[in-house]
Design an enzyme around this catalytic site. Structure first.
Site, PDB file in Angstrom:
ATOM      1  N   ASP A 164       0.854  -1.186   0.000  1.00  0.00           N
ATOM      2  CA  ASP A 164       0.000   0.000   0.000  1.00  0.00           C
ATOM      3  C   ASP A 164       0.887   1.232   0.000  1.00  0.00           C
ATOM      4  OD1 ASP A 164      -2.692   1.339   0.380  1.00  0.00           O
ATOM      5  OD2 ASP A 164      -1.680   2.054   2.186  1.00  0.00           O
ATOM      6  N   GLU A 198      -1.846  -1.435  -5.702  1.00  0.00           N
ATOM      7  CA  GLU A 198      -3.093  -0.771  -6.065  1.00  0.00           C
ATOM      8  C   GLU A 198      -2.896  -0.006  -7.361  1.00  0.00           C
ATOM      9  OE1 GLU A 198      -6.554   1.976  -3.915  1.00  0.00           O
ATOM     10  OE2 GLU A 198      -4.594   1.712  -2.983  1.00  0.00           O
ATOM     11  N   CYS A 211     -12.652  -9.820   9.526  1.00  0.00           N
ATOM     12  CA  CYS A 211     -14.005 -10.363   9.401  1.00  0.00           C
ATOM     13  C   CYS A 211     -14.702  -9.963   8.110  1.00  0.00           C
ATOM     14  CB  CYS A 211     -14.853  -9.935  10.598  1.00  0.00           C
ATOM     15  SG  CYS A 211     -15.201  -8.155  10.652  1.00  0.00           S
ATOM     16  N   ASP A 250      -2.982   1.584   7.179  1.00  0.00           N
ATOM     17  CA  ASP A 250      -2.166   1.216   6.030  1.00  0.00           C
ATOM     18  C   ASP A 250      -1.872  -0.279   5.995  1.00  0.00           C
ATOM     19  OD1 ASP A 250      -2.119   3.900   5.337  1.00  0.00           O
ATOM     20  OD2 ASP A 250      -0.282   4.291   6.458  1.00  0.00           O
TER      21      ASP A 250
END
Length: 265
Positions: A56, A141, A197, A222
């Protein structure tokens, strides 16, 4: 008899290789460069490894990995901003033309820009080379930097972080070493999604650096994003197609993950 030139080699020529093309150039800072094109028989794909990592990019920390490791952002342009502004003022005071003083002032500005650019590239080359050597799959990304710099509040910081240059480095290095780079779609909610989750938050302002999910896990923004990018990239790699994550509300923009084509060396 002339003295030999004071040459600094970026790396030695491959053993037994004969340059087929030699290019000589000079940059705005007055530095001369000699580029030699030759075949390197020693360049071979690295042994395969099962390791994968999510990456990231950010402004507070330049790079954050899914392992929890972070690369700080030294903000090279910001550190030299005062010196650069002074050099530009000196240049503006010189009369326009081909005078010696103006040429010296122009070169001084170019030297500061070259210093900033060299430090940026050096900072990015080291971690990207290490990541490609240690991991078989790198997930990043797919940011549209050219659109993001239109934000006047963040344009200078994004440019100083060299997000655009980082985007290309892992790709060509991975092609050399037989690695794989997967780019996740920019609309994928990597920061808002709980990597434990799967709960998706409605919003995540830039000022929020840590947050606690309903499942009780406290996330570093991050690191959580890097973990989600890794999971999304591996899903794409296994399925071989785009994956559509859950959304908090119907009708929201789709957040597909796309795999970039690999470039052959």
């Amino acid at each position: 008899m002339t003295d030999p030139l004071d040459i600094v080699w970026s790396r030695p020529l491959p053993q037994g290789a004969q340059p087929s093309t030699v290019s000589v150039s000079q940059d705005a800072a007055g530095r001369w460069f000699v580029s030699m094109l030759c075949d390197d028989p020693a360049v071979e794909p690295l042994p395969a490894t099962g390791a994968a990592i999510g990456i990231d990019v950010g402004l507070t920390h330049l790079l954050t990995f899914s392992t929890g490791e972070k690369v700080s952002n030294p903000q090279h342009e910001r550190r030299d901003r005062t010196r650069l502004a002074r050099a530009r003022r000196e240049l503006s005071r010189k009369a326009k033309g081909e005078g010696t003083n103006r040429a010296k002032a122009r070169r001084k500005v170019a030297e500061i820009h070259a210093r900033i650019a060299d430090r940026r590239r050096d900072l990015l080359h080291k971690p990207t080379t290490r990541l490609v050597r240690e991991n078989q799959t790198l997930v990043i990304e797919d940011l549209t930097v050219h659109s993001m710099v239109k934000n006047r509040g963040l344009a200078r910081a994004i440019t100083d972080a060299s997000w655009g240059e980082f985007r290309s480095m892992p790709e060509y290095k991975a092609a050399w070493c037989g690695r794989e780079v997967i780019a996740v779609h920019r609309f994928f909610p990597s920061s808002e999604l709980c990597s434990n989750c799967g709960t998706l938050r409605d919003a995540m302002p830039l000022g929020v650096r840590t947050w606690t999910c309903d499942c009780g896990i406290t996330h570093d923004r991050d690191v959580n994003a890097a973990c989600n990018l890794l999971a999304a990239g591996l899903a794409v790699s296994v399925c071989g197609a785009g994956v559509r994550p859950q959304r908090s509300s119907p009708g929201g923009p789709s957040a597909t993950k796309q795999k970039t084509p690999r470039r052959e060396p």
